[in-house]
Write a protein that holds these residues in place. Structure first.
Motif, mmCIF file in Angstrom:
data_model
loop_
_atom_site.group_PDB
_atom_site.id
_atom_site.type_symbol
_atom_site.label_atom_id
_atom_site.label_comp_id
_atom_site.label_asym_id
_atom_site.label_seq_id
_atom_site.Cartn_x
_atom_site.Cartn_y
_atom_site.Cartn_z
ATOM 1 N N PHE A 77 5.359 53.684 14.785
ATOM 2 C CA PHE A 77 4.203 53.675 13.894
ATOM 3 C C PHE A 77 3.902 55.075 13.358
ATOM 4 C CE2 PHE A 77 0.009 51.973 12.824
ATOM 5 C CZ PHE A 77 0.424 50.765 12.365
ATOM 6 N N VAL A 128 -6.087 55.913 2.057
ATOM 7 C CA VAL A 128 -6.920 54.747 2.380
ATOM 8 C C VAL A 128 -6.065 53.643 2.977
ATOM 9 C CG1 VAL A 128 -8.340 52.943 1.394
ATOM 10 C CG2 VAL A 128 -8.647 55.284 0.649
ATOM 11 N N VAL A 129 -4.911 53.382 2.343
ATOM 12 C CA VAL A 129 -4.031 52.327 2.851
ATOM 13 C C VAL A 129 -3.518 52.694 4.239
ATOM 14 C CG1 VAL A 129 -1.845 51.162 2.459
ATOM 15 C CG2 VAL A 129 -3.402 51.516 0.569
ATOM 16 N N ALA A 130 -3.215 53.987 4.455
ATOM 17 C CA ALA A 130 -2.730 54.415 5.764
ATOM 18 C C ALA A 130 -3.796 54.193 6.826
ATOM 19 C CB ALA A 130 -2.321 55.879 5.717
ATOM 20 N N ALA A 131 -5.057 54.465 6.473
ATOM 21 C CA ALA A 131 -6.132 54.264 7.446
ATOM 22 C C ALA A 131 -6.274 52.785 7.787
ATOM 23 C CB ALA A 131 -7.445 54.811 6.888
ATOM 24 N N ALA A 132 -6.252 51.926 6.762
ATOM 25 C CA ALA A 132 -6.358 50.488 7.009
ATOM 26 C C ALA A 132 -5.182 50.000 7.837
ATOM 27 C CB ALA A 132 -6.416 49.751 5.675
ATOM 28 N N ALA A 151 -3.340 51.754 9.912
ATOM 29 C CA ALA A 151 -3.438 52.237 11.291
ATOM 30 C C ALA A 151 -4.388 51.362 12.092
ATOM 31 C CB ALA A 151 -3.901 53.692 11.304
ATOM 32 N N ALA A 152 -5.528 51.000 11.491
ATOM 33 C CA ALA A 152 -6.502 50.174 12.215
ATOM 34 C C ALA A 152 -5.895 48.824 12.582
ATOM 35 C CB ALA A 152 -7.755 49.993 11.374
ATOM 36 N N VAL A 153 -5.292 48.142 11.587
ATOM 37 C CA VAL A 153 -4.741 46.808 11.853
ATOM 38 C C VAL A 153 -3.522 46.899 12.758
ATOM 39 C CG1 VAL A 153 -3.740 44.781 10.792
ATOM 40 C CG2 VAL A 153 -5.645 45.915 9.706
ATOM 41 N N LEU A 193 -2.659 49.171 14.986
ATOM 42 C CA LEU A 193 -2.959 49.484 16.380
ATOM 43 C C LEU A 193 -3.617 48.303 17.073
ATOM 44 C CD1 LEU A 193 -3.981 53.187 15.933
ATOM 45 C CD2 LEU A 193 -1.979 52.323 17.089
ATOM 46 N N ALA A 194 -4.402 47.506 16.310
ATOM 47 C CA ALA A 194 -4.958 46.287 16.902
ATOM 48 C C ALA A 194 -3.832 45.324 17.273
ATOM 49 C CB ALA A 194 -5.932 45.631 15.938
ATOM 50 N N ILE A 195 -2.810 45.224 16.414
ATOM 51 C CA ILE A 195 -1.663 44.358 16.730
ATOM 52 C C ILE A 195 -0.946 44.870 17.975
ATOM 53 C CG2 ILE A 195 0.590 43.597 15.905
ATOM 54 C CD1 ILE A 195 -0.569 43.507 13.111
ATOM 55 N N LEU A 226 -2.235 46.538 20.423
ATOM 56 C CA LEU A 226 -3.070 46.179 21.581
ATOM 57 C C LEU A 226 -2.850 44.732 21.981
ATOM 58 C CD1 LEU A 226 -6.568 47.789 20.908
ATOM 59 C CD2 LEU A 226 -4.970 48.332 22.714
ATOM 60 N N TYR A 262 -6.650 62.184 7.920
ATOM 61 C CA TYR A 262 -5.386 62.012 8.645
ATOM 62 C C TYR A 262 -5.449 62.663 10.013
ATOM 63 C CZ TYR A 262 -1.774 59.739 5.900
ATOM 64 O OH TYR A 262 -0.995 58.822 5.281
ATOM 65 N N ILE A 313 -7.306 59.251 11.766
ATOM 66 C CA ILE A 313 -6.175 58.376 12.077
ATOM 67 C C ILE A 313 -5.504 58.801 13.371
ATOM 68 C CG2 ILE A 313 -3.942 57.582 11.249
ATOM 69 C CD1 ILE A 313 -4.973 57.650 8.469
ATOM 70 N N LEU A 362 -7.396 57.834 16.402
ATOM 71 C CA LEU A 362 -7.150 56.418 16.685
ATOM 72 C C LEU A 362 -5.847 56.239 17.474
ATOM 73 C CD1 LEU A 362 -8.850 54.005 15.783
ATOM 74 C CD2 LEU A 362 -7.258 53.665 13.918
ATOM 75 N N PHE A 363 -4.793 56.953 17.039
ATOM 76 C CA PHE A 363 -3.506 56.882 17.739
ATOM 77 C C PHE A 363 -3.647 57.352 19.184
ATOM 78 C CE2 PHE A 363 -1.436 56.410 13.656
ATOM 79 C CZ PHE A 363 -0.323 55.680 13.986
ATOM 80 N N LEU A 381 -3.572 52.335 26.442
ATOM 81 C CA LEU A 381 -2.439 51.579 26.957
ATOM 82 C C LEU A 381 -1.716 52.334 28.049
ATOM 83 C CD1 LEU A 381 -0.943 50.094 23.689
ATOM 84 C CD2 LEU A 381 -2.651 49.160 25.211
ATOM 85 N N LEU A 385 -10.137 46.061 0.536
ATOM 86 C CA LEU A 385 -9.031 46.274 1.478
ATOM 87 C C LEU A 385 -9.547 46.790 2.811
ATOM 88 C CD1 LEU A 385 -5.861 46.495 1.825
ATOM 89 C CD2 LEU A 385 -6.188 48.893 1.301
ATOM 90 N N ALA A 401 -9.403 45.021 6.438
ATOM 91 C CA ALA A 401 -8.777 45.706 7.572
ATOM 92 C C ALA A 401 -9.719 45.739 8.765
ATOM 93 C CB ALA A 401 -8.380 47.124 7.174
ATOM 94 N N ALA A 417 -8.892 43.927 12.237
ATOM 95 C CA ALA A 417 -8.788 44.672 13.492
ATOM 96 C C ALA A 417 -9.700 44.072 14.545
ATOM 97 C CB ALA A 417 -9.137 46.144 13.251
ATOM 98 N N LEU A 427 -8.232 40.720 15.719
ATOM 99 C CA LEU A 427 -7.026 40.872 16.534
ATOM 100 C C LEU A 427 -7.335 41.426 17.917
ATOM 101 C CD1 LEU A 427 -4.497 42.252 13.945
ATOM 102 C CD2 LEU A 427 -4.233 40.185 15.271
ATOM 103 N N ALA A 428 -8.279 42.356 17.989
ATOM 104 C CA ALA A 428 -8.478 43.075 19.250
ATOM 105 C C ALA A 428 -9.570 42.456 20.110
ATOM 106 C CB ALA A 428 -8.804 44.540 18.964
#
Lengths: 103, 165
Positions: free
Chosen positions: A35, A70-74, A76-78, A80-82, A84, B60, B64, B67-68, B75, B148, B152, B156, B159-160
């Motif tokens: 990722f 913006v797309v990268a942030a969205a 990353a959120a989705v 990383l949820a996947i 998890l 970034y 982001i 978050l990583f 985990l 979008l 998202a 999220a 899913l979580a």
């Protein structure tokens, strides 16, 4: 004589970063590192956008970079949820072990 | 001066990017990726993109990557145990040759030495110019972006979430 950087250097740096991202995406087994390689590729493309924006003296490239962020942030959120959810079900982060769609 | 600045941060970016790929522990990869993003922010400043440089550091490297790191901590991700694919060894020289050829072509034909970057050569990258373009020419993409982000966030959360019986 050397007080200005050729534009091609920026593009070459962008290509190197993108290639490293592709290499990480293809060769790493850890899903989180895969990722992060995708993020690396997005960053490389952003550098190209900003460089072309400089070359054409035009602000559009910055806007595209903004949208990519913006797309990268969205993503990353989705994503990383996947990750998890997958980890909850399988207790593994190795992408070779998550292969139930292959069979 | 510009060349020295570029070379320093380009080398930092490439070394950190290599580190992202070769480190076995995800947290080392994540910290190296922060290094790549920070040096790219400096290069954005060199290209006259002040707003994008600030957004790069805040969004970034700040949001982001945090978050990583959270997910890695959550985990309790350890180092990779299985070795990566072994065909990296013949692949790497091939990749370098291909990149070299592409760089030569770009340098020789597409962007000859006359196309250069000087600090201050482009001043249209401030917040005012970005905002102006964002809310006139790119108004529709900007609004679609908000949908979008909403999708998202909902995705999220769905899913979580914990399954409730």
């Amino acid at each position: 004589m050397m007080n200005a950087v050729p534009i091609s250097w920026f593009l070459t740096l962008s290509a190197i970063l993108f290639a490293l991202g592709v290499a990480g995406f293809l060769f790493r087994r850890n899903i989180i590192t895969v990722f992060m390689s995708i993020e690396l590729m997005l960053n490389a493309v952003n550098l190209s956008f900003v460089t072309f924006s400089y070359q054409h003296k035009e602000v559009s490239g910055h806007l595209f970079t903004f949208f990519v962020m913006v797309v990268a942030a969205a993503e990353a959120a989705v994503g990383l949820a996947i990750i998890l959810t997958v980890f909850k079900g399988r207790s593994t982060l190795n992408i070779d072990d998550v292969n139930s769609m292959k069979h | 001066m510009d060349v020295i600045l570029f070379l320093i941060f380009a080398v930092v970016a490439v070394v950190c990017a290599i580190n992202v790929v070769v480190q076995t522990h995800p947290i080392s990869s994540a910290l190296s990726l922060v290094g790549v993003m920070g040096s790219l922010a400096v290069l954005y400043l060199l290209l006259g993109a002040e707003f994008i440089a600030a957004a790069q550091v805040i969004v970034y490297a700040g949001a982001i990557m945090v978050l990583f790191v959270f997910v890695i901590m959550l985990l309790n991700a350890g180092a990779e145990t299985k070795k990566g694919r072994s065909y990296l060894i013949p692949g790497a020289p091939l990749l370098i040759v291909f990149l070299g050829l592409m760089a030569y072509y770009v340098q020789r034909y597409l962007f000859p030495e006359s196309a250069v970057v000087r600090f201050g050569g482009f001043t249209g990258g401030g917040p005012k110019d970005i905002g102006n373009a964002l809310f006139t020419t790119y108004l529709l993409p900007f609004e679609v972006t908000s949908i979008l982000i909403l999708v998202a966030i909902i995705g999220a959360v769905v899913l979580a979430r914990k399954e409730i019986e």
